[in-house]
Write an enzyme that holds these catalytic residues in place. Structure first.
Site, PDB file in Angstrom:
ATOM      1  N   HIS A  16      18.380  10.275  34.992  1.00 44.81           N
ATOM      2  CA  HIS A  16      19.570  10.428  34.161  1.00 44.81           C
ATOM      3  C   HIS A  16      19.620  11.844  33.607  1.00 44.81           C
ATOM      4  CE1 HIS A  16      22.755   9.571  31.339  1.00 44.81           C
ATOM      5  NE2 HIS A  16      22.040  10.168  30.398  1.00 44.81           N
TER       6      HIS A  16
ATOM      7  N   ARG B 286      39.202  15.374  69.875  1.00 48.13           N
ATOM      8  CA  ARG B 286      38.428  16.149  70.842  1.00 48.13           C
ATOM      9  C   ARG B 286      38.154  15.294  72.074  1.00 48.13           C
ATOM     10  NH1 ARG B 286      36.365  20.729  68.866  1.00 48.13           N
ATOM     11  NH2 ARG B 286      34.580  20.719  70.268  1.00 48.13           N
TER      12      ARG B 286
ATOM     13  N   GLY C 244      43.192  13.703  60.721  1.00 49.60           N
ATOM     14  CA  GLY C 244      41.799  13.273  60.908  1.00 49.60           C
ATOM     15  C   GLY C 244      40.880  14.159  60.080  1.00 49.60           C
TER      16      GLY C 244
HETATM   17  P1  FAD Z   1      28.454  20.744  71.343  1.00 52.48           P
HETATM   18  O1  FAD Z   1      28.073  21.120  69.990  1.00 52.48           O
HETATM   19  O2  FAD Z   1      29.882  20.818  71.724  1.00 52.48           O
HETATM   20  O3  FAD Z   1      27.590  21.678  72.295  1.00 52.48           O
HETATM   21  C1  FAD Z   1      27.709  21.662  73.671  1.00 52.48           C
HETATM   22  C2  FAD Z   1      27.295  23.000  74.228  1.00 52.48           C
HETATM   23  O4  FAD Z   1      27.197  22.883  75.637  1.00 52.48           O
HETATM   24  C3  FAD Z   1      28.292  24.119  73.966  1.00 52.48           C
HETATM   25  O5  FAD Z   1      27.631  25.209  73.391  1.00 52.48           O
HETATM   26  C4  FAD Z   1      28.838  24.480  75.345  1.00 52.48           C
HETATM   27  O6  FAD Z   1      29.093  25.869  75.501  1.00 52.48           O
HETATM   28  C5  FAD Z   1      27.702  24.064  76.243  1.00 52.48           C
HETATM   29  N1  FAD Z   1      28.097  23.717  77.608  1.00 52.48           N
HETATM   30  C6  FAD Z   1      29.073  22.834  77.973  1.00 52.48           C
HETATM   31  N2  FAD Z   1      29.090  22.701  79.313  1.00 52.48           N
HETATM   32  C7  FAD Z   1      28.103  23.508  79.783  1.00 52.48           C
HETATM   33  C8  FAD Z   1      27.611  23.769  81.071  1.00 52.48           C
HETATM   34  N3  FAD Z   1      28.115  23.180  82.157  1.00 52.48           N
HETATM   35  N4  FAD Z   1      26.609  24.666  81.201  1.00 52.48           N
HETATM   36  C9  FAD Z   1      26.064  25.256  80.114  1.00 52.48           C
HETATM   37  N5  FAD Z   1      26.475  25.028  78.862  1.00 52.48           N
HETATM   38  C10 FAD Z   1      27.470  24.149  78.701  1.00 52.48           C
HETATM   39  N6  FAD Z   1      30.149  16.997  62.978  1.00 52.48           N
HETATM   40  C11 FAD Z   1      29.406  16.613  61.923  1.00 52.48           C
HETATM   41  O7  FAD Z   1      28.478  15.816  62.098  1.00 52.48           O
HETATM   42  N7  FAD Z   1      29.644  17.102  60.665  1.00 52.48           N
HETATM   43  C12 FAD Z   1      30.649  17.982  60.432  1.00 52.48           C
HETATM   44  O8  FAD Z   1      30.846  18.407  59.281  1.00 52.48           O
HETATM   45  C13 FAD Z   1      31.448  18.405  61.520  1.00 52.48           C
HETATM   46  N8  FAD Z   1      32.442  19.293  61.328  1.00 52.48           N
HETATM   47  C14 FAD Z   1      33.154  19.728  62.399  1.00 52.48           C
HETATM   48  C15 FAD Z   1      34.158  20.663  62.186  1.00 52.48           C
HETATM   49  C16 FAD Z   1      34.890  21.143  63.236  1.00 52.48           C
HETATM   50  C17 FAD Z   1      35.987  22.176  62.982  1.00 52.48           C
HETATM   51  C18 FAD Z   1      34.615  20.687  64.564  1.00 52.48           C
HETATM   52  C19 FAD Z   1      35.385  21.221  65.739  1.00 52.48           C
HETATM   53  C20 FAD Z   1      33.619  19.759  64.789  1.00 52.48           C
HETATM   54  C21 FAD Z   1      32.887  19.265  63.712  1.00 52.48           C
HETATM   55  N9  FAD Z   1      31.880  18.311  63.893  1.00 52.48           N
HETATM   56  C22 FAD Z   1      31.157  17.882  62.811  1.00 52.48           C
HETATM   57  C23 FAD Z   1      31.569  17.733  65.209  1.00 52.48           C
HETATM   58  C24 FAD Z   1      30.326  18.395  65.818  1.00 52.48           C
HETATM   59  O9  FAD Z   1      30.535  19.785  65.901  1.00 52.48           O
HETATM   60  C25 FAD Z   1      30.041  17.802  67.184  1.00 52.48           C
HETATM   61  O10 FAD Z   1      29.957  16.408  67.083  1.00 52.48           O
HETATM   62  C26 FAD Z   1      28.720  18.325  67.738  1.00 52.48           C
HETATM   63  O11 FAD Z   1      28.744  19.735  67.857  1.00 52.48           O
HETATM   64  C27 FAD Z   1      28.425  17.696  69.089  1.00 52.48           C
HETATM   65  O12 FAD Z   1      27.224  18.182  69.573  1.00 52.48           O
HETATM   66  P2  FAD Z   1      26.911  18.264  71.130  1.00 52.48           P
HETATM   67  O13 FAD Z   1      25.549  18.841  71.238  1.00 52.48           O
HETATM   68  O14 FAD Z   1      27.203  16.974  71.777  1.00 52.48           O
HETATM   69  O15 FAD Z   1      27.988  19.274  71.734  1.00 52.48           O
HETATM   70  P1  AMP Z   2      40.837  12.612  64.760  1.00 49.41           P
HETATM   71  O1  AMP Z   2      40.774  12.030  66.149  1.00 49.41           O
HETATM   72  O2  AMP Z   2      40.125  11.827  63.711  1.00 49.41           O
HETATM   73  O3  AMP Z   2      40.471  14.067  64.751  1.00 49.41           O
HETATM   74  O4  AMP Z   2      42.373  12.548  64.312  1.00 49.41           O
HETATM   75  C1  AMP Z   2      43.424  13.066  65.076  1.00 49.41           C
HETATM   76  C2  AMP Z   2      44.727  12.487  64.561  1.00 49.41           C
HETATM   77  O5  AMP Z   2      45.833  13.112  65.213  1.00 49.41           O
HETATM   78  C3  AMP Z   2      44.888  10.988  64.824  1.00 49.41           C
HETATM   79  O6  AMP Z   2      45.004  10.323  63.585  1.00 49.41           O
HETATM   80  C4  AMP Z   2      46.157  10.883  65.659  1.00 49.41           C
HETATM   81  O7  AMP Z   2      46.951   9.772  65.294  1.00 49.41           O
HETATM   82  C5  AMP Z   2      46.905  12.179  65.324  1.00 49.41           C
HETATM   83  N1  AMP Z   2      47.848  12.593  66.375  1.00 49.41           N
HETATM   84  C6  AMP Z   2      47.660  12.632  67.716  1.00 49.41           C
HETATM   85  N2  AMP Z   2      48.767  13.080  68.369  1.00 49.41           N
HETATM   86  C7  AMP Z   2      49.707  13.351  67.409  1.00 49.41           C
HETATM   87  C8  AMP Z   2      51.068  13.854  67.418  1.00 49.41           C
HETATM   88  N3  AMP Z   2      51.708  14.177  68.554  1.00 49.41           N
HETATM   89  N4  AMP Z   2      51.711  13.985  66.224  1.00 49.41           N
HETATM   90  C9  AMP Z   2      51.084  13.688  65.059  1.00 49.41           C
HETATM   91  N5  AMP Z   2      49.817  13.217  64.995  1.00 49.41           N
HETATM   92  C10 AMP Z   2      49.122  13.041  66.137  1.00 49.41           C
END
Ligand code: FAD
Ligand code: AMP
Length: 478
Positions: free
Chosen positions: A451, A279, A190
């Site tokens: 351009h 996630r 993914g």
């Molecule tokens: P989050 O950012 O998860 O924030 C939620 C916050 O709530 C956290 O700080 C947590 O500690 C807090 N919290 C949870 N429960 C409680 C509670 N009960 N009390 C108090 N605090 C609490 N998205 C993009 O758009 N572009 C990208 O390039 C991108 N790259 C990514 C790369 C990685 C490696 C990962 C893991 C994610 C990436 N994402 C990207 C996804 C993006 O990070 C999430 O979609 C986004 O952070 C979601 O925002 P949110 O506010 O819903 O939740």
């Molecule tokens: P994303 O949800 O876009 O972050 O992608 C996660 C990917 O992990 C999906 O394409 C799933 O098909 C793959 N995946 C989930 N479980 C397994 C597993 N056991 N072995 C290999 N790939 C997996």
């Protein structure tokens, strides 16, 4: 006396912190509860995105790309140098500084806008009361006219590969390697798996990606996913499709992974294994049994099109609700909810949320892809322009990929823009702006583009939709 706010936000990720700032800007008394602490034990705002997601991953992608370029990409420009080395702790340290700057920036914005920042775990009780369990274990209850739940998501664990954050890591652990693993396994092809796999591959890891599905990048336009598979494979990522991980065994500093593919059971040994299989929403101890908010069958907080839960005055946004898990989707939902609390009729256009994968070439799209439109029986015209024909891309020696514009065959309205190549994310955003205003391919074709720019590739692809491209031979008009 119980404190009462117009708006209480639980979670300070891009959903929650943006909602809190907007609410305060609109004159609502606002508190935002966050529990996440950094390695020094200090409250760190910004959520997954700023701390362990979008920003740190892009910092490592940029550093590793510069290293790759310095190693292999300079000679063509006539630049010769010897002995490029990578100081991994310095790279990871730079990333940490960027994170620190941004998370403390959110704290500054809270102060500047008058948002009350509360540290602790927030839980919604009945009657729009919110319980905060503070770091010292003490509990405070505050009241709210409106509550916005924004607790985000966390990596999915799979039983065949339990994360120990040493040999088997999740996306957070993969941002912290202090040395380049020789053999790196990634489960899941993914967005996150491909981005993190790319980082370490550029630094010298031999990367194998194990993906259970037979199809690569299912959500992308087929032409884009084909090109991406070809290019990423050429770069050295060994992407095994139809490979489902069934088990793993850590032996000291390495892990033996078992997977099944069309030929049966296979084993492969890695020095590090990243589990990037998606996630899931965070709702642990978020809702009291009597608060009235319900979850859907997949564990997401149940909301309507405007992020309202089943309880009046309680909303949920971002990764904890249905839809794409993207920072910009979370933020816009936050803005929509707050404006609706103020009585506006704000809507969000869920059809035009851009997706980006920050590999090289970058991959991005907005709107529908050709296979989706075909399945819906929509007749389309397609215009494609390769970066190999772009003067700007040639100057930059970055000519892989193309821009693809898909328009309704009857109305010429643009229904999708798909890009793989340099500047993909920015080009797709231009498409998104046009599509928000109902642009036709002809409209884009009639505009003047600077351009030489990469944007000219979007211009030419839009022209090509109706057979009017100048800098490539047009395919016969359909
Ligand atoms: P989050 O950012 O998860 O924030 C939620 C916050 O709530 C956290 O700080 C947590 O500690 C807090 N919290 C949870 N429960 C409680 C509670 N009960 N009390 C108090 N605090 C609490 N998205 C993009 O758009 N572009 C990208 O390039 C991108 N790259 C990514 C790369 C990685 C490696 C990962 C893991 C994610 C990436 N994402 C990207 C996804 C993006 O990070 C999430 O979609 C986004 O952070 C979601 O925002 P949110 O506010 O819903 O939740
Ligand atoms: P994303 O949800 O876009 O972050 O992608 C996660 C990917 O992990 C999906 O394409 C799933 O098909 C793959 N995946 C989930 N479980 C397994 C597993 N056991 N072995 C290999 N790939 C997996």
């Amino acid at each position: 006396m119980t404190q009462k706010f117009d708006v209480v936000v639980i979670g300070a990720g891009p959903g929650g912190y943006v909602a809190a700032i907007k609410a305060a800007q609109l004159g609502l008394s606002t508190a935002c509860i966050e529990k996440y602490t950094d390695k020094e034990g200090k409250l760190a705002l910004g959520g997954t995105c700023l701390n362990v997601g979008c920003i740190p991953s892009k910092a490592l992608l940029d550093s590793s790309w510069k290293f790759h370029e310095a190693q292999d990409g300079f000679a063509i420009h006539g630049i010769h140098h010897a002995g490029v080395t990578m100081d991994v702790p310095a790279m990871v340290g730079r990333k940490a500084n960027i994170v620190k700057g941004l998370t403390s920036g959110v704290a500054t914005l809270f102060k500047a806008n008058g948002v009350t920042s509360l540290q602790g775990h927030g839980k919604l009780l009945a009657g729009k009361k919110v319980e905060i369990t503070k770091p010292d274990g003490s509990v405070e209850i505050i009241e709210a006219e409106n509550v916005i739940l924004a607790p985000g998501s966390r990596p999915i664990d799979i039983p065949p590969a339990p994360v120990d954050q040493k040999v088997i890591v999740d996306s957070t652990g993969a941002l912290e390697f202090q040395a380049v693993p020789k053999r790196l396994g990634v489960i899941g092809a993914g967005v996150i798996g491909l981005e993190l796999g790319s980082v370490w591959s550029r630094l010298g890891s031999q990367v194998t990606v194990l993906e259970a599905l037979d199809t690569f990048l299912l959500a992308a336009d087929t032409a884009v996913s084909k090109e991406a598979l070809k290019t990423l494979t050429k770069q050295g990522l060994d992407i095994k499709l139809g490979a489902r991980v069934t088990g793993s065994k850590v032996n000291g500093e390495e892990v033996v992974v078992t997977y099944t593919d069309k030929d049966g059971e296979q084993t492969i040994t890695f020095d590090k294994l990243i589990v990037a299989v998606g996630r899931r929403p965070v709702t642990t101890d978020l809702l009291s049994a009597d608060c009235g908010v319900t979850l859907d069958e997949r564990g997401y907080v149940h909301v309507d099109d405007h992020c309202a839960t089943t309880v009046p005055g309680v909303y949920a946004i971002g990764d904890v609700v249905r839809g794409m898990m993207l920072a910009h989707k979370a933020s816009e939902e936050g803005i929509m909810v707050v404006e609706r609390i103020k009585g506006h009729k704000t809507q969000m256009n869920y059809d035009l949320i851009p997706s980006v994968i920050y590999t090289h070439p970058e991959i991005a799209w907005v709107g529908k892809n050709e296979q989706q439109l075909k399945a819906e029986g929509v007749e389309v015209n397609v215009g494609t322009f390769p970066f190999a024909a772009s003067g700007r891309a040639m100057a930059a020696n970055d000519t892989g990929g193309f821009v693809k514009v898909i328009a309704d065959a009857k109305t010429d309205r643009v229904l999708g823009v798909h890009v793989i190549g340099p500047g993909a994310a920015e080009l797709v955003q231009q498409g998104a702006i046009g599509m928000e205003f109902g642009t036709s391919a002809e409209d884009i074709g009639m505009m003047v583009f600077s351009h030489p720019t990469l944007s000219e590739a979007l211009h030419e692809a839009a022209l090509a939709v109706n057979g009017h491209a100048i800098h490539i031979a047009n395919k016969k008009k359909r």
